[in-house]
Design a protein around this motif. Structure first.
Motif, PDB file in Angstrom:
ATOM      1  N   GLU A   1       0.793  -1.111  -0.100  1.00 57.11           N
ATOM      2  CA  GLU A   1       0.024   0.152   0.076  1.00 57.11           C
ATOM      3  C   GLU A   1       0.847   1.226  -0.087  1.00 57.11           C
ATOM      4  OE1 GLU A   1      -3.502   2.156   2.606  1.00 57.11           O
ATOM      5  OE2 GLU A   1      -2.791   0.271   3.255  1.00 57.11           O
ATOM      6  N   GLU A   2       1.874   1.195   0.793  1.00 56.86           N
ATOM      7  CA  GLU A   2       2.678   2.320   0.768  1.00 56.86           C
ATOM      8  C   GLU A   2       3.611   2.583  -0.673  1.00 56.86           C
ATOM      9  OE1 GLU A   2       6.756   4.091   3.306  1.00 56.86           O
ATOM     10  OE2 GLU A   2       5.739   2.079   3.857  1.00 56.86           O
ATOM     11  N   ALA A   3       3.937   1.466  -1.089  1.00 52.49           N
ATOM     12  CA  ALA A   3       4.577   1.513  -2.530  1.00 52.49           C
ATOM     13  C   ALA A   3       3.447   1.981  -3.496  1.00 52.49           C
ATOM     14  CB  ALA A   3       4.922   0.274  -2.677  1.00 52.49           C
ATOM     15  N   GLU A   4       2.168   1.700  -3.404  1.00 52.79           N
ATOM     16  CA  GLU A   4       1.401   2.307  -4.468  1.00 52.79           C
ATOM     17  C   GLU A   4       1.050   3.787  -4.264  1.00 52.79           C
ATOM     18  OE1 GLU A   4      -2.119  -0.647  -3.705  1.00 52.79           O
ATOM     19  OE2 GLU A   4      -1.110  -2.002  -5.155  1.00 52.79           O
ATOM     20  N   GLU A   5       0.792   4.194  -3.017  1.00 55.24           N
ATOM     21  CA  GLU A   5       0.553   5.498  -3.054  1.00 55.24           C
ATOM     22  C   GLU A   5       1.945   6.411  -3.256  1.00 55.24           C
ATOM     23  OE1 GLU A   5       0.019   5.791   1.330  1.00 55.24           O
ATOM     24  OE2 GLU A   5      -2.172   5.009   1.299  1.00 55.24           O
ATOM     25  N   ALA A   6       2.963   6.005  -3.000  1.00 54.79           N
ATOM     26  CA  ALA A   6       4.227   6.546  -3.582  1.00 54.79           C
ATOM     27  C   ALA A   6       4.295   6.595  -5.070  1.00 54.79           C
ATOM     28  CB  ALA A   6       5.641   6.162  -2.866  1.00 54.79           C
ATOM     29  N   LEU A   7       4.000   5.452  -5.830  1.00 57.23           N
ATOM     30  CA  LEU A   7       4.047   5.491  -7.123  1.00 57.23           C
ATOM     31  C   LEU A   7       2.661   6.409  -7.715  1.00 57.23           C
ATOM     32  CD1 LEU A   7       4.815   3.937  -9.444  1.00 57.23           C
ATOM     33  CD2 LEU A   7       3.247   2.183  -9.241  1.00 57.23           C
ATOM     34  N   SER A   8       1.514   6.444  -7.210  1.00 57.29           N
ATOM     35  CA  SER A   8       0.494   7.268  -7.579  1.00 57.29           C
ATOM     36  C   SER A   8       1.102   8.700  -7.565  1.00 57.29           C
ATOM     37  CB  SER A   8      -0.959   7.139  -6.579  1.00 57.29           C
ATOM     38  OG  SER A   8      -1.203   5.797  -6.863  1.00 57.29           O
ATOM     39  N   ARG A   9       1.903   9.140  -6.393  1.00 60.65           N
ATOM     40  CA  ARG A   9       2.148  10.504  -6.334  1.00 60.65           C
ATOM     41  C   ARG A   9       3.118  10.792  -7.509  1.00 60.65           C
ATOM     42  NH1 ARG A   9       2.040   9.325  -0.686  1.00 60.65           N
ATOM     43  NH2 ARG A   9       4.485   8.775  -1.003  1.00 60.65           N
ATOM     44  N   LEU A  10       4.136   9.779  -8.001  1.00 65.07           N
ATOM     45  CA  LEU A  10       5.228  10.127  -8.986  1.00 65.07           C
ATOM     46  C   LEU A  10       4.420  10.051 -10.191  1.00 65.07           C
ATOM     47  CD1 LEU A  10       8.189   7.831  -8.057  1.00 65.07           C
ATOM     48  CD2 LEU A  10       8.059  10.577  -7.992  1.00 65.07           C
ATOM     49  N   ARG A  11       3.502   9.321 -10.612  1.00 61.61           N
ATOM     50  CA  ARG A  11       2.796   9.170 -11.794  1.00 61.61           C
ATOM     51  C   ARG A  11       2.089  10.646 -12.112  1.00 61.61           C
ATOM     52  NH1 ARG A  11       2.173   4.485 -14.385  1.00 61.61           N
ATOM     53  NH2 ARG A  11       2.286   2.527 -13.218  1.00 61.61           N
ATOM     54  N   ALA A  12       1.617  11.356 -10.850  1.00 63.61           N
ATOM     55  CA  ALA A  12       0.829  12.597 -10.930  1.00 63.61           C
ATOM     56  C   ALA A  12       2.039  13.466 -11.444  1.00 63.61           C
ATOM     57  CB  ALA A  12       0.344  12.902  -9.772  1.00 63.61           C
ATOM     58  N   GLU A  13       3.233  13.586 -10.850  1.00 63.16           N
ATOM     59  CA  GLU A  13       4.188  14.396 -11.061  1.00 63.16           C
ATOM     60  C   GLU A  13       4.638  14.295 -12.462  1.00 63.16           C
ATOM     61  OE1 GLU A  13       7.604  14.163  -8.453  1.00 63.16           O
ATOM     62  OE2 GLU A  13       6.383  14.220  -6.617  1.00 63.16           O
ATOM     63  N   ILE A  14       4.914  13.138 -13.020  1.00 65.07           N
ATOM     64  CA  ILE A  14       5.392  12.834 -14.400  1.00 65.07           C
ATOM     65  C   ILE A  14       4.391  13.404 -15.255  1.00 65.07           C
ATOM     66  CG2 ILE A  14       5.651  11.185 -16.070  1.00 65.07           C
ATOM     67  CD1 ILE A  14       6.909   9.291 -13.659  1.00 65.07           C
ATOM     68  N   ALA A  15       2.865  13.117 -15.253  1.00 67.06           N
ATOM     69  CA  ALA A  15       1.782  13.567 -15.857  1.00 67.06           C
ATOM     70  C   ALA A  15       1.803  15.135 -15.972  1.00 67.06           C
ATOM     71  CB  ALA A  15       0.340  13.117 -15.419  1.00 67.06           C
ATOM     72  N   ALA A  16       2.269  15.794 -14.977  1.00 70.53           N
ATOM     73  CA  ALA A  16       2.147  17.241 -14.868  1.00 70.53           C
ATOM     74  C   ALA A  16       3.475  17.998 -15.741  1.00 70.53           C
ATOM     75  CB  ALA A  16       2.122  17.848 -13.264  1.00 70.53           C
TER      76      ALA A  16
END
Length: 382
Positions: free
Chosen positions: A367-382
């Protein structure tokens, strides 16, 4: 040297060995004849390009007329897409060329330092504009060897940096950039530079799960290596790809040779006792030899000063996987949690994806890894 890539945007006429030999002699008559031969131009058309009559071009080519005027030589250099110093002119334009070469080399070195320090995103930010500038120069026909070498290194460097910051589903982009760099080095005739590009291209292909192509490139890089250190860096990546592919015989061979090279090759961020141990541990787990992996885990060396942050994160994930297979959930959780924090801090999405896959039995870590991955994906998309 292979056929030119039609999508490369590079015209290779000044980059061939023959062209380089002609340019090194700095004889304008020989340069003009060579240019006409390459482009199938009669003297009349070359004269039109340079602003001279056909008879004048004929006299220059035969040596009965010599051009010494700096303005005229500068104009000829520009029309033929050559740096002015090739025609013996040292002026502001030539100074700009030399400054550009020095600047590009400095950017490449700084980007590599940033990447090794765990700041791959900063390396990408530095390399994008440099690649664009060098690509534009090459597309305009300025294909002298120093520019092409820089462009090859910049393409490879950009691909490697992208391979750190992109998620797994986009890693083919990183492999394409390292492949574009390899396309240049294949034609330049520099064995060491070509081996360098092949090593990185093969590794990005592995990460993009194109394992057959990865093994092909890394085997060639190993065979082209001119020093023990170059061979060691190829071997460490070849062993990693062989393990991923489940090619046990090739994996064992690479591990054995890597162990021997530890005594003769220099320690680099890519090749060391630490990285050799991680590749061996990961490969043993990949080919199903868990007992050997567990035994090896207890002999893990400490990272050296040259061990990059990414290698330490990779090692923690691998150790966590083996510990989980051994049934030591507490130690596995400790390794995986450390890996999640490191991967999030250094913006390494595909390492977080590895943690997600490896922590099926550790739901809190996953769960911790998935949350961190979601944040990174959002940064990459931005």
């Amino acid at each position: 040297m292979g056929r030119p890539d039609p999508h490369d945007g590079i015209r290779w006429h000044w980059a061939t060995p023959r062209a380089q030999a002609i340019l090194s002699r700095r004889r304008l008559p020989e340069i003009l004849v060579f240019y006409r031969e390459l482009h199938h131009l009669p003297q009349e058309e070359l004269g039109t390009l340079l602003g001279y009559s056909t008879s004048y071009i004929s006299r220059v080519e035969t040596g009965s007329r010599t051009i010494t005027d700096v303005v005229a030589l500068r104009q000829i250099a520009e029309r033929l897409a050559l740096p002015p110093h090739v025609l013996g002119v040292t002026d502001d334009a030539d100074g700009d060329h030399r400054a550009m070469v020095q600047f590009a080399d400095s950017v490449l070195r700084l980007a590599e330092i940033a990447r090794q320090a765990g700041k791959a995103a900063a390396a990408v930010d530095e390399l994008w504009p440099l690649v664009a500038r060098l690509e534009a120069r090459a597309a305009d026909g300025y294909t002298e060897t120093d520019v092409l070498r820089l462009l090859a290194r910049a393409r490879v460097g950009l691909g490697v940096a992208l391979g750190h910051v992109l998620p797994e589903e986009r890693l083919a982009t990183a492999a394409r950039w390292t492949g574009k760099g390899t396309a240049i080095t294949r034609r330049l005739g520099d064995r060491g530079l070509h081996a360098f590009a092949l090593r990185h291209h093969g590794n990005e292909l592995r990460k993009a799960r194109m394992l057959g192509a990865a093994l092909d490139r890394l085997t060639l890089a190993r065979d082209l290596a001119g020093t023990p250190t170059e061979r060691a860096e190829a071997i460490i990546l070849l062993g990693r790809a062989a393990g991923n592919a489940g090619h046990a015989a090739l994996f064992d061979s690479a591990v054995t040779e890597g162990r021997r090279l530890l005594d003769v090759a220099s320690v680099t961020p890519l090749f060391s006792e630490f990285t050799h141990h991680e590749v061996q541990l990961r490969g043993l787990a990949a080919v199903g030899r868990i007992g050997e992996a567990v035994a090896l885990l207890d002999r893990a060396p400490s990272p050296s000063l040259r061990t990059s942050a990414q290698w330490q994160i990779i090692s923690a994930i691998t150790a966590g996987q083996v510990l989980a297979r051994r049934g030591d959930r507490s130690a596995a959780r400790e390794q995986m949690t450390a890996a999640v924090k490191g991967a999030a801090m250094h913006r390494l999405p595909h390492q977080l994806q590895r943690v997600v896959r490896a922590s099926q039995d550790l739901p809190d870590v996953r769960e911790e890894a998935e949350e961190a991955l979601s944040r990174l994906r959002a940064e990459i998309a931005a």
